[in-house]
Design a protein around this motif. Structure first.
Motif, PDB file in Angstrom:
ATOM      1  N   ARG A  51      14.481   9.658  -4.498  1.00  0.00           N
ATOM      2  CA  ARG A  51      13.886  10.267  -5.695  1.00  0.00           C
ATOM      3  C   ARG A  51      14.997  10.704  -6.644  1.00  0.00           C
ATOM      4  N   LYS A  95       4.901  16.867  10.609  1.00  0.00           N
ATOM      5  CA  LYS A  95       5.666  17.041   9.369  1.00  0.00           C
ATOM      6  C   LYS A  95       4.697  17.569   8.318  1.00  0.00           C
ATOM      7  N   ARG A 139       6.944   6.408   1.473  1.00  0.00           N
ATOM      8  CA  ARG A 139       5.706   7.190   1.515  1.00  0.00           C
ATOM      9  C   ARG A 139       4.651   6.590   2.446  1.00  0.00           C
ATOM     10  N   PRO A 140       4.851   6.707   3.762  1.00  0.00           N
ATOM     11  CA  PRO A 140       3.905   6.138   4.723  1.00  0.00           C
ATOM     12  C   PRO A 140       2.594   6.929   4.798  1.00  0.00           C
ATOM     13  N   VAL A 141       1.618   6.401   5.565  1.00  0.00           N
ATOM     14  CA  VAL A 141       0.331   7.101   5.721  1.00  0.00           C
ATOM     15  C   VAL A 141       0.040   7.425   7.189  1.00  0.00           C
ATOM     16  N   ASP A 142       1.106   7.388   8.025  1.00  0.00           N
ATOM     17  CA  ASP A 142       0.905   7.607   9.462  1.00  0.00           C
ATOM     18  C   ASP A 142       0.254   8.960   9.778  1.00  0.00           C
ATOM     19  N   LEU A 143       0.574   9.995   9.010  1.00  0.00           N
ATOM     20  CA  LEU A 143       0.028  11.325   9.310  1.00  0.00           C
ATOM     21  C   LEU A 143      -1.482  11.386   9.045  1.00  0.00           C
ATOM     22  N   PHE A 144      -1.926  10.667   8.018  1.00  0.00           N
ATOM     23  CA  PHE A 144      -3.363  10.617   7.725  1.00  0.00           C
ATOM     24  C   PHE A 144      -4.090   9.958   8.902  1.00  0.00           C
ATOM     25  N   ASN A 165      -2.326  17.843  -9.755  1.00  0.00           N
ATOM     26  CA  ASN A 165      -2.321  17.678  -8.300  1.00  0.00           C
ATOM     27  C   ASN A 165      -3.419  18.476  -7.593  1.00  0.00           C
ATOM     28  N   ASP A 189       8.781  18.155  -7.181  1.00  0.00           N
ATOM     29  CA  ASP A 189       8.281  17.709  -8.486  1.00  0.00           C
ATOM     30  C   ASP A 189       8.999  18.387  -9.660  1.00  0.00           C
ATOM     31  N   SER A 216       2.648  17.664   5.146  1.00  0.00           N
ATOM     32  CA  SER A 216       2.220  16.702   4.117  1.00  0.00           C
ATOM     33  C   SER A 216       1.060  17.287   3.319  1.00  0.00           C
ATOM     34  N   VAL A 217       1.242  17.304   2.001  1.00  0.00           N
ATOM     35  CA  VAL A 217       0.196  17.826   1.121  1.00  0.00           C
ATOM     36  C   VAL A 217      -1.040  16.921   1.197  1.00  0.00           C
ATOM     37  N   GLY A 218      -0.818  15.624   1.021  1.00  0.00           N
ATOM     38  CA  GLY A 218      -1.945  14.688   0.994  1.00  0.00           C
ATOM     39  C   GLY A 218      -2.719  14.683   2.306  1.00  0.00           C
ATOM     40  N   ILE A 245      12.432  15.984   0.479  1.00  0.00           N
ATOM     41  CA  ILE A 245      11.044  15.524   0.664  1.00  0.00           C
ATOM     42  C   ILE A 245      10.932  14.003   0.578  1.00  0.00           C
ATOM     43  N   PHE A 246      11.500  13.439  -0.477  1.00  0.00           N
ATOM     44  CA  PHE A 246      11.389  11.988  -0.661  1.00  0.00           C
ATOM     45  C   PHE A 246      12.770  11.357  -0.715  1.00  0.00           C
TER      46      PHE A 246
HETATM   47  C1  UD1 Z   1       1.981  15.419  -3.153  1.00  0.00           C
HETATM   48  C2  UD1 Z   1       1.982  15.437  -4.657  1.00  0.00           C
HETATM   49  C3  UD1 Z   1       3.348  15.035  -5.170  1.00  0.00           C
HETATM   50  C4  UD1 Z   1       4.417  15.914  -4.546  1.00  0.00           C
HETATM   51  C5  UD1 Z   1       4.286  15.924  -3.023  1.00  0.00           C
HETATM   52  C6  UD1 Z   1       5.242  16.892  -2.335  1.00  0.00           C
HETATM   53  C7  UD1 Z   1      -0.254  14.865  -5.422  1.00  0.00           C
HETATM   54  C8  UD1 Z   1      -1.119  13.848  -6.089  1.00  0.00           C
HETATM   55  N1  UD1 Z   1       1.014  14.481  -5.170  1.00  0.00           N
HETATM   56  O1  UD1 Z   1       2.251  14.090  -2.754  1.00  0.00           O
HETATM   57  O2  UD1 Z   1       3.352  15.191  -6.589  1.00  0.00           O
HETATM   58  O3  UD1 Z   1       5.681  15.367  -4.899  1.00  0.00           O
HETATM   59  O4  UD1 Z   1       2.968  16.291  -2.645  1.00  0.00           O
HETATM   60  O5  UD1 Z   1       5.009  18.177  -2.769  1.00  0.00           O
HETATM   61  O6  UD1 Z   1      -0.663  15.978  -5.150  1.00  0.00           O
HETATM   62  N2  UD1 Z   1       4.717  11.543   4.770  1.00  0.00           N
HETATM   63  C9  UD1 Z   1       4.770  10.813   5.941  1.00  0.00           C
HETATM   64  N3  UD1 Z   1       3.615  10.302   6.450  1.00  0.00           N
HETATM   65  C10 UD1 Z   1       2.405  10.494   5.846  1.00  0.00           C
HETATM   66  C11 UD1 Z   1       2.352  11.260   4.655  1.00  0.00           C
HETATM   67  C12 UD1 Z   1       3.534  11.781   4.136  1.00  0.00           C
HETATM   68  O7  UD1 Z   1       5.839  10.609   6.508  1.00  0.00           O
HETATM   69  O8  UD1 Z   1       1.387  10.009   6.361  1.00  0.00           O
HETATM   70  C13 UD1 Z   1       5.968  12.089   4.214  1.00  0.00           C
HETATM   71  C14 UD1 Z   1       6.290  11.538   2.818  1.00  0.00           C
HETATM   72  O9  UD1 Z   1       6.929  10.285   2.870  1.00  0.00           O
HETATM   73  C15 UD1 Z   1       7.196  12.628   2.296  1.00  0.00           C
HETATM   74  C16 UD1 Z   1       6.592  13.907   2.912  1.00  0.00           C
HETATM   75  O10 UD1 Z   1       5.823  13.471   4.028  1.00  0.00           O
HETATM   76  O11 UD1 Z   1       8.504  12.462   2.782  1.00  0.00           O
HETATM   77  C17 UD1 Z   1       5.739  14.725   1.989  1.00  0.00           C
HETATM   78  O12 UD1 Z   1       4.717  13.913   1.444  1.00  0.00           O
HETATM   79  P1  UD1 Z   1       3.323  14.513   1.025  1.00  0.00           P
HETATM   80  O13 UD1 Z   1       3.368  15.993   1.041  1.00  0.00           O
HETATM   81  O14 UD1 Z   1       2.258  13.789   1.775  1.00  0.00           O
HETATM   82  O15 UD1 Z   1       3.252  14.092  -0.504  1.00  0.00           O
HETATM   83  P2  UD1 Z   1       1.973  13.601  -1.266  1.00  0.00           P
HETATM   84  O16 UD1 Z   1       0.768  14.312  -0.757  1.00  0.00           O
HETATM   85  O17 UD1 Z   1       1.986  12.107  -1.309  1.00  0.00           O
END
Ligand code: UD1
Length: 429
Positions: A342, A171, A131-136, A23, A316, A173-175, A338-339
């Protein structure tokens, strides 16, 4: 399709080398898109997800070379790979590629920052929730990007470049934090991100970006400040150890019993999980180069855990910890925050004799005195490895099907466990 066969009952004794973090590797590879210079990453793990991302980056024009051969007995160094995005030839990430790996959506940040445009497919369905992408999208809009969603693609444009801003994540979000760091590094002026993810992988990316010439402060805290620069250069960076792999083998040792030292890693990356393991009855001690886990005799105690963003208990490791709790001498509860959805491993753990009931986000696990081996399969990476852990303590043979999930995130799993005395083998074909 490969399968993994486990004969349960053996204790684990020995040393397991921990690989570079999947990751952390994925966003670091994506950061190579930010510069026309060469980014060299050391300690890159051999994983299917890394190979897949190499193909995805190749489509944008990223060339790569792998340094030399490594010694057969050298289990610690990973690979050194040089990534060069001298010419970005395509700013579109097509559905066929993005749908194979969700993290590849993250290319949107560097492509937009460097090229002023990006067209990236929505990642599509995922086995662990929507797993939406709204935050990005929200974050990139705050940096001044124009975004349209059309035909399953996110089209982002910032012809005059991105502009620094203050952005508060609604919220964690790692990504999305990774993407904001990369995009804001090349924006004009200062960006302040509030409620940023604090995961060690965020710190690793920020360290690498700073080595490339970015000016980032505060990574690892909820407030990150980024002073934009006009261009980034190449750098050499060593990928941090995989804390999820570390936690997985620590849980495996607690499950099977024995004495295992995890090396080339750091316990402080997974304190919450190690504390829970201690409460479950394992002896956890820090070593100069990692962590040692001992469980001799004594049962497994029930421990309640709630998954949370770092520094909380990582989602994880939730499936793996649940496998351990199936053998506890009492009832435990695991809450997944988180999810949604899961919990796919629950049905499969039940096939081995586990007693688990689900109510919304909470799993209630009633420990049983014995598990019995059975054929099982899982639909995601962490769920698959939880079945391997359960198999280590089950009587008889457990056959884990669909091993390609494991290969996405665990390097040489069967070798690492066998070296400590487990009876685990891969059956090819
Ligand atoms: C990363 C990790 C994954 C880990 C997760 C949480 C990588 C490749 N993946 O995933 O292994 O399980 O962090 O530690 O590093 N969310 C939204 N909108 C968005 C983005 C996220 O609502 O635009 C929500 C997701 O649905 C989830 C939460 O935010 O409920 C956390 O997600 P996020 O931290 O973004 O996880 P990933 O980065 O996808």
């Amino acid at each position: 399709m490969d399968r993994i066969r486990i004969r349960g009952g053996n204790a684990l004794n020995g040393t397991i080398p921990i690989s570079g973090a999947k990751n952390a590797t994925l966003p670091l590879m994506i950061a190579s898109l930010l510069t026309d210079d060469t980014l060299t990453l050391e300690n890159v793990p051999h994983l299917a997800d890394v190979e897949q991302l190499i193909r995805i980056l190749g489509n944008h024009g990223v060339d790569y070379t792998v340094s030399g051969k490594r010694l057969a007995h050298d289990t610690s160094t990973g690979r050194t790979i040089h990534f060069s995005a001298r010419n970005i030839v395509d700013t579109t990430a097509p559905y066929e590629l993005v749908s194979k790996m969700r993290a590849s959506f993250w290319v949107i940040g560097p492509l937009l920052a460097r090229m002023g445009q990006a067209r990236v497919s929505l990642p599509g369905g995922c086995a662990i929730g929507t797993r939406p992408v709204d935050l990005f999208i929200d974050g990139l809009q705050a940096l001044g990007a124009r975004i349209d969603i059309d035909g399953g693609y996110v089209a982002a444009e910032a012809k005059g470049g991105l502009i620094g801003t203050r952005y508060v994540f609604p919220k964690v979000s790692v990504g999305a934090t990774h993407v904001m760091l990369m995009a804001a590094s090349l924006a004009k002026g200062e960006t302040v991100i509030e409620n940023a993810a604090r995961e060690p992988e965020i710190v690793d990316l920020a360290t690498c970006l700073n080595a490339m010439g970015a000016r980032i402060e505060g990574a690892g805290t909820p407030t990150i400040r980024i002073e934009g620069v006009t261009a980034l250069s190449g750098a050499r960076h060593r990928v941090m150890p995989d804390r999820i792999e570390t936690g997985t083998y620590a849980i495996a040792a607690a499950m099977a019993g024995g004495d295992v030292t995890l090396e080339h890693t750091r316990g402080d990356y997974l304190q919450a999980a190690l504390v829970a393991l201690g409460e479950a009855g394992a002896e956890v001690t820090a070593t100069p180069n990692g962590v040692r886990i001992v469980r001799n005799g004594g049962g497994v105690h029930p421990v309640d855990v709630v998954t949370d963003p770092f520094p909380g208990f990582p989602t994880d490791l939730q499936a793996q910890f649940m496998a351990l709790m199936t053998r506890a001498n009492g009832v435990s509860h695991i809450t997944e925050t988180i999810f949604e959805n899961r919990f796919m491993h629950v049905q499969e753990l039940a096939r081995l004799g586990a007693k688990i009931s689900l109510s919304g986000q909470v799993a209630r696990i009633e420990g049983v005195p014995r598990l019995a081996g059975a054929p099982v399969m899982a639909t995601d990476l962490r769920a698959s490895v939880s079945l391997v852990i359960a198999g280590l303590a089950a009587e008889g043979e457990t056959m884990v099907n669909r091993v390609y999930h494991l290969d996405r995130g665990f390097e040489r799993l069967e070798e690492k466990l066998s070296a400590c005395g487990a009876e685990v083998e891969r059956i090819s074909g």
